[in-house]
Enzyme design. Sequence first.
Site, mmCIF file in Angstrom:
data_model
loop_
_atom_site.group_PDB
_atom_site.id
_atom_site.type_symbol
_atom_site.label_atom_id
_atom_site.label_comp_id
_atom_site.label_asym_id
_atom_site.label_seq_id
_atom_site.Cartn_x
_atom_site.Cartn_y
_atom_site.Cartn_z
ATOM 1 N N CYS A 121 41.567 -34.933 -23.079
ATOM 2 C CA CYS A 121 40.578 -35.980 -22.736
ATOM 3 C C CYS A 121 40.930 -37.332 -23.344
ATOM 4 O O CYS A 121 40.419 -38.362 -22.915
ATOM 5 C CB CYS A 121 39.193 -35.559 -23.195
ATOM 6 S SG CYS A 121 38.707 -33.956 -22.552
ATOM 7 N N HIS A 262 34.799 -41.664 -23.475
ATOM 8 C CA HIS A 262 34.987 -40.388 -22.787
ATOM 9 C C HIS A 262 33.622 -39.749 -22.533
ATOM 10 O O HIS A 262 32.752 -39.734 -23.407
ATOM 11 C CB HIS A 262 35.863 -39.474 -23.635
ATOM 12 C CG HIS A 262 35.962 -38.094 -23.079
ATOM 13 N ND1 HIS A 262 36.259 -37.859 -21.763
ATOM 14 C CD2 HIS A 262 35.767 -36.869 -23.657
ATOM 15 C CE1 HIS A 262 36.246 -36.553 -21.540
ATOM 16 N NE2 HIS A 262 35.956 -35.938 -22.674
ATOM 17 N N ASN A 292 32.426 -33.901 -17.020
ATOM 18 C CA ASN A 292 33.541 -34.287 -17.891
ATOM 19 C C ASN A 292 34.833 -34.114 -17.091
ATOM 20 O O ASN A 292 35.217 -32.983 -16.785
ATOM 21 C CB ASN A 292 33.513 -33.379 -19.133
ATOM 22 C CG ASN A 292 34.673 -33.621 -20.082
ATOM 23 O OD1 ASN A 292 35.659 -34.273 -19.730
ATOM 24 N ND2 ASN A 292 34.564 -33.077 -21.288
HETATM 25 N N1 COA Z 1 23.427 -21.657 -18.449
HETATM 26 C C1 COA Z 1 22.465 -20.988 -19.078
HETATM 27 N N2 COA Z 1 22.626 -20.514 -20.335
HETATM 28 C C2 COA Z 1 23.801 -20.736 -20.930
HETATM 29 C C3 COA Z 1 24.847 -21.416 -20.296
HETATM 30 C C4 COA Z 1 24.623 -21.884 -18.998
HETATM 31 N N3 COA Z 1 25.561 -22.567 -18.308
HETATM 32 N N4 COA Z 1 25.904 -21.492 -21.138
HETATM 33 C C5 COA Z 1 25.540 -20.874 -22.265
HETATM 34 N N5 COA Z 1 24.266 -20.404 -22.138
HETATM 35 C C6 COA Z 1 23.476 -19.675 -23.114
HETATM 36 C C7 COA Z 1 24.316 -18.933 -24.112
HETATM 37 O O1 COA Z 1 24.675 -17.666 -23.621
HETATM 38 C C8 COA Z 1 23.368 -18.843 -25.286
HETATM 39 O O2 COA Z 1 22.471 -17.815 -25.063
HETATM 40 P P1 COA Z 1 21.963 -16.885 -26.284
HETATM 41 O O3 COA Z 1 21.241 -17.826 -27.199
HETATM 42 O O4 COA Z 1 21.073 -15.899 -25.614
HETATM 43 O O5 COA Z 1 23.197 -16.310 -26.890
HETATM 44 C C9 COA Z 1 22.596 -20.144 -25.221
HETATM 45 O O6 COA Z 1 22.730 -20.619 -23.877
HETATM 46 C C10 COA Z 1 23.095 -21.201 -26.174
HETATM 47 O O7 COA Z 1 24.517 -21.266 -26.018
HETATM 48 P P2 COA Z 1 25.385 -22.291 -26.818
HETATM 49 O O8 COA Z 1 26.816 -22.111 -26.444
HETATM 50 O O9 COA Z 1 25.018 -22.252 -28.259
HETATM 51 O O10 COA Z 1 24.815 -23.652 -26.190
HETATM 52 P P3 COA Z 1 25.019 -25.091 -26.696
HETATM 53 O O11 COA Z 1 23.718 -25.694 -27.010
HETATM 54 O O12 COA Z 1 26.100 -25.202 -27.742
HETATM 55 O O13 COA Z 1 25.553 -25.827 -25.379
HETATM 56 C C11 COA Z 1 27.634 -26.659 -24.517
HETATM 57 C C12 COA Z 1 26.802 -25.412 -24.833
HETATM 58 C C13 COA Z 1 28.959 -26.207 -23.964
HETATM 59 C C14 COA Z 1 26.892 -27.489 -23.503
HETATM 60 C C15 COA Z 1 27.813 -27.469 -25.828
HETATM 61 O O14 COA Z 1 28.266 -26.640 -26.856
HETATM 62 C C16 COA Z 1 28.789 -28.605 -25.685
HETATM 63 O O15 COA Z 1 28.565 -29.538 -24.924
HETATM 64 N N6 COA Z 1 29.899 -28.581 -26.452
HETATM 65 C C17 COA Z 1 30.896 -29.624 -26.384
HETATM 66 C C18 COA Z 1 31.791 -29.372 -25.224
HETATM 67 C C19 COA Z 1 32.684 -30.532 -24.915
HETATM 68 O O16 COA Z 1 32.269 -31.666 -24.986
HETATM 69 N N7 COA Z 1 33.925 -30.217 -24.551
HETATM 70 C C20 COA Z 1 34.876 -31.162 -24.146
HETATM 71 C C21 COA Z 1 35.297 -31.994 -25.271
HETATM 72 S S1 COA Z 1 36.351 -33.247 -24.725
#
Ligand code: COA
Length: 335
Positions: A121, A262, A292
């Site tokens: 990215c 970004h 993204n």
């Molecule tokens: N829809 C519904 N539920 C979802 C899901 C989806 N698409 N993806 C994950 N979940 C669930 C998980 O299974 C988890 O359930 P549980 O509590 O029963 O185990 C719950 O939601 C929380 O998951 P978690 O992974 O902790 O969510 P989060 O708040 O961290 O959000 C992201 C996930 C990916 C949105 C977040 O971590 C994020 O944006 N990270 C940065 C990613 C990024 O920017 N990457 C590129 C960098 S350049």
Amino acid sequence: MTSESGFPCGVRIAGTGSAVPQKVLTNSDLAEMMDTSDEWIRKRTGIAERRVCTPGKESAFTLQRDSLRRALDDAGMKGSDLDLIIVASVTSEMTCPSNACRVATALDAAPAGAFDLVAACSGFVYAMNLADTLIRSGRHKAIGVVGCDAMSSVLDYSERSVSILFGDAAGAAVLVRDDDPNKGSIYQTIQADGESWPSLFLPRKEEDIPPDSPDVPVEIGKLRMEGRDVYRFAVSKFKDVIEDAMESTGLTVDDISQFICHQSNVRIIESAKEKLGLPDEKVYVNIERYGNSSAGSVGLCLDEIRRDGKLKEGETIMFVAFGGGLTWSSSVWNL
Ligand code: COA
């Protein structure tokens, strides 16, 4: 920092362009493919829809080519006016040849140099900084910079926590030598720390996966991500990178007309805005429409902002990006 004539030179953004696939993939479309919902995705990421390539019709290469062609048109230049093309991408179709070579041929730019740059990215900002430095060295006069990823080609759509975030897009800029040495990048960082690479990676084979990696149901050849680790990295790096650039240049938020960042997750952007006191109108956000797009996002934002007439000669802007590697990069740029 001199031109061929021996005098110091600067760098001007002569044109910008972008390209996105036609097909729109909404959150509701994803909810039909996996156990997720529009509400969950909007709340956690700020994304409503993203663009995805139609295989056989669109690809990283076509987006890269079209975005640079539009940037050349915007600059009133031809491919043959370029002496170098840098394509930042982690999804170019082949590693050999680079897509930059194919883009150069498609735009009649030969014998311009051409290479791909892999910095996930952060790729577009890495490439802008590199191009600025090469032009200031006096060795290059006009460089086409492209940031692009066709993320849909490396997503496993059965894995909901990764695939909902990403989309396909390209952004390009044509940079040219300018007699005013104050134009172009007045401060830049190109940095990385590989220690945490397993938090975001694209394995080609089973052996690429570190033994202590969590056992996630993602196909080989598709993107793997530890969302929470990447989130923590992005929130702190975003703020640190902007603070470092401000302190090093002595500039304040008032001196910067646009922070072109970004688009990883709207919560990450909001966190930086809050901590640094950045006003809404100075931080462009289009993640709702495109998700993204990895190396595509900063160039796409740049093109949209420029076409909206929001960038004026004499203003100072800042580019900021971070991503897989882990990598990060900033550039304070005088227009
Ligand atoms: N829809 C519904 N539920 C979802 C899901 C989806 N698409 N993806 C994950 N979940 C669930 C998980 O299974 C988890 O359930 P549980 O509590 O029963 O185990 C719950 O939601 C929380 O998951 P978690 O992974 O902790 O969510 P989060 O708040 O961290 O959000 C992201 C996930 C990916 C949105 C977040 O971590 C994020 O944006 N990270 C940065 C990613 C990024 O920017 N990457 C590129 C960098 S350049």
